[in-house]
Scaffold this motif. Structure first.
Motif, mmCIF file in Angstrom:
data_model
loop_
_atom_site.group_PDB
_atom_site.id
_atom_site.type_symbol
_atom_site.label_atom_id
_atom_site.label_comp_id
_atom_site.label_asym_id
_atom_site.label_seq_id
_atom_site.Cartn_x
_atom_site.Cartn_y
_atom_site.Cartn_z
ATOM 1 N N ASP A 162 0.842 -1.198 0.000
ATOM 2 C CA ASP A 162 0.000 0.000 0.000
ATOM 3 C C ASP A 162 0.878 1.249 0.000
ATOM 4 O OD1 ASP A 162 0.843 0.501 2.619
ATOM 5 O OD2 ASP A 162 -1.103 0.138 3.545
ATOM 6 N N LEU A 163 0.231 2.405 -0.155
ATOM 7 C CA LEU A 163 0.990 3.651 -0.292
ATOM 8 C C LEU A 163 1.904 3.897 0.902
ATOM 9 C CD1 LEU A 163 1.584 6.279 -1.811
ATOM 10 C CD2 LEU A 163 -0.432 7.281 -0.698
ATOM 11 N N GLY A 189 -5.958 14.953 2.584
ATOM 12 C CA GLY A 189 -4.671 14.248 2.551
ATOM 13 C C GLY A 189 -3.522 15.238 2.660
ATOM 14 N N TYR A 190 -2.383 14.881 2.098
ATOM 15 C CA TYR A 190 -1.279 15.854 2.049
ATOM 16 C C TYR A 190 -0.547 15.727 0.716
ATOM 17 C CZ TYR A 190 1.291 11.798 4.120
ATOM 18 O OH TYR A 190 1.816 10.550 4.402
ATOM 19 N N TYR A 191 -0.011 16.873 0.264
ATOM 20 C CA TYR A 191 0.739 16.900 -0.999
ATOM 21 C C TYR A 191 2.235 16.850 -0.763
ATOM 22 C CZ TYR A 191 1.347 21.894 0.086
ATOM 23 O OH TYR A 191 1.651 23.075 0.714
ATOM 24 N N PHE A 197 3.180 5.765 8.778
ATOM 25 C CA PHE A 197 2.650 5.071 7.604
ATOM 26 C C PHE A 197 1.774 3.875 7.963
ATOM 27 C CE2 PHE A 197 6.853 6.858 6.426
ATOM 28 C CZ PHE A 197 6.380 7.890 5.638
ATOM 29 N N HIS A 198 1.580 3.641 9.256
ATOM 30 C CA HIS A 198 0.813 2.478 9.675
ATOM 31 C C HIS A 198 -0.607 2.891 10.071
ATOM 32 C CE1 HIS A 198 4.911 0.489 10.863
ATOM 33 N NE2 HIS A 198 4.769 0.678 9.563
ATOM 34 N N SER A 199 -1.566 2.029 9.779
ATOM 35 C CA SER A 199 -2.973 2.232 10.180
ATOM 36 C C SER A 199 -3.568 3.527 9.640
ATOM 37 C CB SER A 199 -3.102 2.214 11.712
ATOM 38 O OG SER A 199 -2.561 1.033 12.228
ATOM 39 N N ILE A 200 -3.155 3.917 8.449
ATOM 40 C CA ILE A 200 -3.734 5.098 7.795
ATOM 41 C C ILE A 200 -4.600 4.625 6.618
ATOM 42 C CG2 ILE A 200 -3.247 7.236 6.526
ATOM 43 C CD1 ILE A 200 -2.239 7.578 9.303
ATOM 44 N N PRO A 201 -5.872 5.050 6.564
ATOM 45 C CA PRO A 201 -6.714 4.683 5.421
ATOM 46 C C PRO A 201 -6.403 5.597 4.223
ATOM 47 C CG PRO A 201 -7.990 5.980 6.990
ATOM 48 C CD PRO A 201 -6.607 5.863 7.557
ATOM 49 N N LEU A 226 -4.680 13.276 6.642
ATOM 50 C CA LEU A 226 -3.938 14.344 7.320
ATOM 51 C C LEU A 226 -4.175 14.321 8.823
ATOM 52 C CD1 LEU A 226 -2.173 16.935 7.148
ATOM 53 C CD2 LEU A 226 -4.303 18.217 6.973
ATOM 54 N N SER A 227 -5.453 14.261 9.235
ATOM 55 C CA SER A 227 -5.755 14.329 10.670
ATOM 56 C C SER A 227 -5.163 13.135 11.419
ATOM 57 C CB SER A 227 -7.260 14.417 10.906
ATOM 58 O OG SER A 227 -7.919 13.313 10.342
ATOM 59 N N LEU A 228 -5.224 11.948 10.830
ATOM 60 C CA LEU A 228 -4.665 10.764 11.497
ATOM 61 C C LEU A 228 -3.135 10.813 11.535
ATOM 62 C CD1 LEU A 228 -7.042 8.019 10.070
ATOM 63 C CD2 LEU A 228 -6.949 8.854 12.419
ATOM 64 N N THR A 229 -2.528 11.399 10.496
ATOM 65 C CA THR A 229 -1.067 11.557 10.484
ATOM 66 C C THR A 229 -0.633 12.496 11.607
ATOM 67 O OG1 THR A 229 -0.998 11.189 8.086
ATOM 68 C CG2 THR A 229 0.912 12.259 9.081
ATOM 69 N N ILE A 230 -1.361 13.594 11.767
ATOM 70 C CA ILE A 230 -1.046 14.550 12.848
ATOM 71 C C ILE A 230 -1.254 13.890 14.209
ATOM 72 C CG2 ILE A 230 -1.832 16.692 13.953
ATOM 73 C CD1 ILE A 230 -2.243 17.809 11.080
ATOM 74 N N ASP A 231 -2.325 13.102 14.342
ATOM 75 C CA ASP A 231 -2.561 12.365 15.604
ATOM 76 C C ASP A 231 -1.369 11.463 15.932
ATOM 77 O OD1 ASP A 231 -5.023 13.516 15.902
ATOM 78 O OD2 ASP A 231 -6.170 11.773 15.213
ATOM 79 N N SER A 232 -0.848 10.766 14.913
ATOM 80 C CA SER A 232 0.301 9.870 15.117
ATOM 81 C C SER A 232 1.521 10.639 15.606
ATOM 82 C CB SER A 232 0.667 9.154 13.810
ATOM 83 O OG SER A 232 -0.367 8.320 13.388
#
Length: 199
Positions: free
Chosen positions: A81-82, A137-139, A151-155, A162-168
């Motif tokens: 995955d990405l 998302g993010y560019y 990069f884990h557990s992101i849909p 973006l919001s889940l990345t910031i949470d991580s």
């Protein structure tokens, strides 16, 4: 060894294989033309940067359909995955001696060289730098060390990236800087926002 690196994720410009959400509306041939235009914009924005630039293609052909040209190295994305693809690319480039790495795609026609230069500067004061995209998302993503937790557990390809990345990042007690929000080109609405309502 160059201390700053830029990773560019790109797809081979093949009919029916790029921007599939857009092609549903405007057809595969027009979509391919748009994708070629986005590739050219990405080259124009990044080619003058005096840093090491590596294009990670979805696959490499013996006779590639597009070449970024002088000053760009070519690699192939890992299968997966990405998130896994990005994690492996960051790991490889850090192992090759980079101190700061940014990753971008080829979907953002609003990207400018000044934004990339500013992103590298922001990594002097933050652990991460992120360029938020209008779709959630993010560019752009930048960091100073391999950080697999991002990069884990992101849909992927959802409005929550973006919001889940910031949470991580917050969970790891790390710091981040945000760039200006920009749009990327995924569907007909994005295309009309960029090109005008004639499309």
């Amino acid at each position: 060894m160059d201390s700053n690196k830029l990773i560019i994720f790109a797809k081979q410009p093949e009919l029916g294989k790029v921007k599939t959400r857009l092609s549903v509306t405007i057809g595969e041939e027009k979509t391919l033309k748009i994708y070629f235009e986005l590739l050219k914009i990405t080259v124009a924005v990044t080619s003058k940067l005096s840093i090491k630039k590596i294009v990670y293609w979805d696959h490499l052909k013996e006779n590639p359909l597009y070449d970024f040209g002088f000053g760009f190295e070519n690699e192939v994305q890992e299968k997966g995955d990405l998130g896994f693809k990005m994690e492996v690319a960051f790991r490889k480039e850090f192992q090759r001696g980079a101190k700061k790495i940014l990753i971008i795609g080829t979907d953002c026609p609003y990207l400018k060289e000044s934004i990339l230069l500013d992103a590298y500067k922001k990594l002097d004061e933050s652990d991460f730098v992120i360029g938020p995209a209008r779709d959630g998302g993010y560019y752009l993503l930048g960091m100073k060390e391999v950080s697999p937790f991002l990069f884990h557990s992101i849909p992927w390809s959802t409005k929550d990236v973006l919001s889940l990345t910031i949470d991580s990042i917050k969970k790891e007690n790390k710091t981040y800087s945000l760039m200006d929000e920009l749009g990327d080109i995924d569907d007909i609405d994005d295309l009309k926002f960029w090109k005008g309502s004639d499309y």
